[in-house]
Design a protein around this motif. Structure first.
Motif, short mmCIF file in Angstrom:
data_model
loop_
_atom_site.label_atom_id
_atom_site.label_comp_id
_atom_site.label_asym_id
_atom_site.label_seq_id
_atom_site.Cartn_x
_atom_site.Cartn_y
_atom_site.Cartn_z
N GLY A 121 -6.91 6.97 -16.39
CA GLY A 121 -6.67 8.41 -16.37
C GLY A 121 -5.71 8.85 -15.27
O GLY A 121 -5.70 10.03 -14.88
N ILE A 122 -4.89 7.92 -14.76
CA ILE A 122 -3.95 8.27 -13.70
C ILE A 122 -2.85 9.18 -14.27
O ILE A 122 -2.29 8.90 -15.33
CB ILE A 122 -3.33 6.98 -13.10
CG1 ILE A 122 -4.40 6.19 -12.35
CG2 ILE A 122 -2.14 7.30 -12.19
CD1 ILE A 122 -5.00 6.88 -11.15
N ALA A 123 -2.56 10.25 -13.54
CA ALA A 123 -1.57 11.21 -14.03
C ALA A 123 -0.45 11.47 -13.02
O ALA A 123 0.60 11.98 -13.38
CB ALA A 123 -2.25 12.54 -14.36
N PHE A 124 -0.67 11.10 -11.77
CA PHE A 124 0.30 11.40 -10.70
C PHE A 124 1.34 10.28 -10.62
O PHE A 124 1.00 9.12 -10.37
CB PHE A 124 -0.43 11.54 -9.37
CG PHE A 124 0.34 12.27 -8.30
CD1 PHE A 124 0.29 13.65 -8.20
CD2 PHE A 124 1.13 11.57 -7.40
CE1 PHE A 124 0.98 14.32 -7.21
CE2 PHE A 124 1.82 12.22 -6.41
CZ PHE A 124 1.75 13.60 -6.31
N GLY A 125 2.60 10.62 -10.87
CA GLY A 125 3.67 9.61 -10.79
C GLY A 125 3.90 8.88 -12.10
O GLY A 125 4.66 7.93 -12.14
N PHE A 165 0.86 -1.19 0.00
CA PHE A 165 0.00 0.00 0.00
C PHE A 165 0.89 1.23 0.00
O PHE A 165 1.74 1.39 0.88
CB PHE A 165 -0.90 -0.01 1.23
CG PHE A 165 -1.78 -1.23 1.31
CD1 PHE A 165 -2.71 -1.49 0.31
CD2 PHE A 165 -1.66 -2.13 2.35
CE1 PHE A 165 -3.51 -2.63 0.36
CE2 PHE A 165 -2.46 -3.27 2.41
CZ PHE A 165 -3.39 -3.51 1.41
N ILE A 166 0.71 2.10 -0.99
CA ILE A 166 1.63 3.22 -1.17
C ILE A 166 0.90 4.55 -1.09
O ILE A 166 -0.14 4.75 -1.72
CB ILE A 166 2.35 3.13 -2.53
CG1 ILE A 166 3.03 1.76 -2.66
CG2 ILE A 166 3.38 4.24 -2.67
CD1 ILE A 166 3.79 1.58 -3.96
N CYS A 167 1.49 5.45 -0.33
CA CYS A 167 1.02 6.84 -0.30
C CYS A 167 1.82 7.63 -1.34
O CYS A 167 3.04 7.76 -1.21
CB CYS A 167 1.25 7.44 1.09
SG CYS A 167 0.79 9.18 1.17
N PRO A 168 1.15 8.16 -2.36
CA PRO A 168 1.86 9.01 -3.33
C PRO A 168 2.07 10.40 -2.72
O PRO A 168 1.15 11.21 -2.71
CB PRO A 168 0.90 9.04 -4.53
CG PRO A 168 -0.45 8.77 -3.98
CD PRO A 168 -0.28 8.00 -2.69
N VAL A 169 3.25 10.63 -2.19
CA VAL A 169 3.52 11.86 -1.44
C VAL A 169 3.70 13.02 -2.42
O VAL A 169 3.03 14.05 -2.33
CB VAL A 169 4.76 11.67 -0.54
CG1 VAL A 169 5.12 12.98 0.17
CG2 VAL A 169 4.50 10.57 0.49
N THR A 170 4.66 12.86 -3.33
CA THR A 170 4.85 13.80 -4.44
C THR A 170 4.97 12.92 -5.69
O THR A 170 5.02 11.69 -5.58
CB THR A 170 6.15 14.63 -4.28
OG1 THR A 170 7.27 13.77 -4.51
CG2 THR A 170 6.26 15.26 -2.90
N PRO A 171 5.05 13.51 -6.88
CA PRO A 171 5.18 12.64 -8.06
C PRO A 171 6.44 11.77 -8.02
O PRO A 171 6.48 10.71 -8.66
CB PRO A 171 5.25 13.65 -9.22
CG PRO A 171 4.49 14.83 -8.72
CD PRO A 171 4.82 14.92 -7.25
N ASP A 172 7.45 12.19 -7.25
CA ASP A 172 8.74 11.47 -7.22
C ASP A 172 9.05 10.79 -5.90
O ASP A 172 10.10 10.17 -5.77
CB ASP A 172 9.90 12.46 -7.46
CG ASP A 172 9.88 13.05 -8.85
OD1 ASP A 172 9.12 12.54 -9.69
OD2 ASP A 172 10.62 14.02 -9.07
N THR A 173 8.20 10.95 -4.91
CA THR A 173 8.49 10.35 -3.60
C THR A 173 7.24 9.67 -3.05
O THR A 173 6.12 10.12 -3.30
CB THR A 173 8.98 11.40 -2.58
OG1 THR A 173 7.97 12.37 -2.40
CG2 THR A 173 10.27 12.06 -3.03
N SER A 174 7.47 8.61 -2.29
CA SER A 174 6.36 7.78 -1.83
C SER A 174 6.64 7.27 -0.42
O SER A 174 7.79 7.14 -0.01
CB SER A 174 6.21 6.58 -2.75
OG SER A 174 6.11 6.98 -4.10
N ARG A 175 5.57 6.99 0.27
CA ARG A 175 5.68 6.32 1.57
C ARG A 175 5.00 4.96 1.44
O ARG A 175 3.86 4.87 0.95
CB ARG A 175 5.03 7.17 2.65
CG ARG A 175 5.19 6.60 4.04
CD ARG A 175 4.88 7.63 5.11
NE ARG A 175 6.04 8.47 5.36
CZ ARG A 175 6.17 9.28 6.40
NH1 ARG A 175 5.20 9.36 7.29
NH2 ARG A 175 7.25 10.01 6.56
N VAL A 176 5.71 3.93 1.87
CA VAL A 176 5.33 2.55 1.52
C VAL A 176 5.09 1.71 2.78
O VAL A 176 5.87 1.78 3.73
CB VAL A 176 6.50 1.91 0.72
CG1 VAL A 176 6.24 0.44 0.46
CG2 VAL A 176 6.73 2.66 -0.59
#
Ligand code: FES
Ligand code: FE
Length: 326
Positions: free
Chosen positions: A320-324, A243-254
């Motif tokens: 339609g996903i655009a983030f990341g 399960f991943i939190c998309p924090v920014t387009p380039d960083t994630s919390r997993v």
């Protein structure tokens, strides 16, 4: 942005204690999590509507969130209920902080940012199996986009290189054909076979394993071990949820959620094994360029072993996903 209509994990439930607000970030939005007097999870924009101070630097007073600057207090749902400098003033409904829907499941706090409260969380079928033991691992803060991390989880052809001696070996790198099909919520790969030197904490010899991999939401996936004939745990469908939190387009919390039939190891031992595997993945993940996952099939090259990752890319594009992604 379609991503705001999805539920995303932002923290582990026990991190949000009764007397302390917790700052988190989701889709580049700073949020503060806290619990009201009844223990109900609250998720607000982490910015006071008075003079813009960070509410997460404040405190909980009588079941309300108090701003650290001038002490304005906000009730569950976001209404300002107290302006200490003007004690007799009753703040109107317009004097409020933006509040988002929040839920707790799988040991995690989930938030959606579009104002709606409906919709399903990513499926994790093993959750309903009361026999399986559940343990969460993480968080891991990773300098990679959420879709790159999901794709890595679905990818078996890196085992012999990144996880040599653990999940794979350089002597057995061929990936047998497996089946990929769409599901109502994502994509499912079945018949994924590998020979693994150390497939879990208790392995003493290399074993042939069979997995299914399922993408259950744009930033969530589940690995399920297909029970093998003759093993003592026959019939138990052990799973690992990612399960991943998309924090920014380039960083994630997993986070990983383990649902296992191992009742002998400690939580720490189970986490250590998962940790060993993930820190092998992390440097490669963080090296990938571009950080965003390319959805144009011509942007990167593919092999026949990559059909699950190609299906995942098509699924993100269709949704339609655009983030990341790029
Ligand atoms: Fe929050 Fe003034 S900035 S009370
Ligand atoms: Fe890996």
């Amino acid at each position: 942005m379609i991503e705001t209509s999805l539920w995303h994990p932002v923290a582990q439930s026990p991190e949000v204690v009764a007397d302390k607000p917790l700052p988190v970030q989701l889709l580049e939005q700073s949020l503060v999590l806290w619990r009201n007097a009844e223990g109900a999870m609250q998720a607000f924009v982490d910015r006071c509507p008075h003079r813009g101070a960070r509410l997460s630097m404040g405190r909980i007073e009588q079941g309300r969130l108090e701003c650290p600057y001038h002490g304005w207090q906000f009730a569950a749902g976001g209404q300002c209920v107290k302006v200490p400098a003007v004690p007799d003033f009753v703040p109107p409904p317009s004097q409020c902080v933006k509040s988002f829907a929040a839920r707790e499941a799988y040991g995690l706090v989930w938030v959606r940012l579009d104002g709606a409260e409906a919709g399903d969380l990513p499926l994790f079928a093993a959750e309903a199996d009361g026999h399986l033991r559940k343990v969460n691992c993480g968080p891991y803060d990773v300098a990679a986009s959420a879709p790159r991390i999901i794709e890595n989880f679905l990818d078996m052809s890196h085992f012999g290189f990144v996880h040599e001696g653990w999940l794979g070996s350089r002597d057995a790198t061929a990936i047998a054909a497996y089946k990929v099909e769409p599901t109502p919520t994502g994509v499912l790969a079945t018949g994924c076979k590998a020979v693994q030197p150390q497939s879990n904490l208790h392995s003493t010899a290399a074993a042939q394993v069979e997995y299914t991999y399922e993408v259950t939401a744009p930033y969530a996936a589940v690995l399920c071990k297909v029970p093998q004939e003759g093993t003592s745990k026959q019939g138990w469908r052990e799973s690992i949820g990612l399960f991943i939190c998309p924090v920014t387009p380039d960083t994630s919390r997993v986070w990983f959620r383990l649902a296992v039939a191992d009742f002998d190891s400690s939580d720490e031992q189970l986490r250590d094994f998962q940790h060993t595997i993930f820190v092998q993945d992390q440097p490669v993940l963080e090296s990938q360029m571009p950080k965003a996952l390319p959805l144009d099939p011509r942007a990167e090259m593919h092999s026949a072993a990559d059909r699950m990752s190609s299906a995942y890319r098509r699924y993100l594009k269709a949704g339609g996903i655009a983030f990341g992604v790029c």
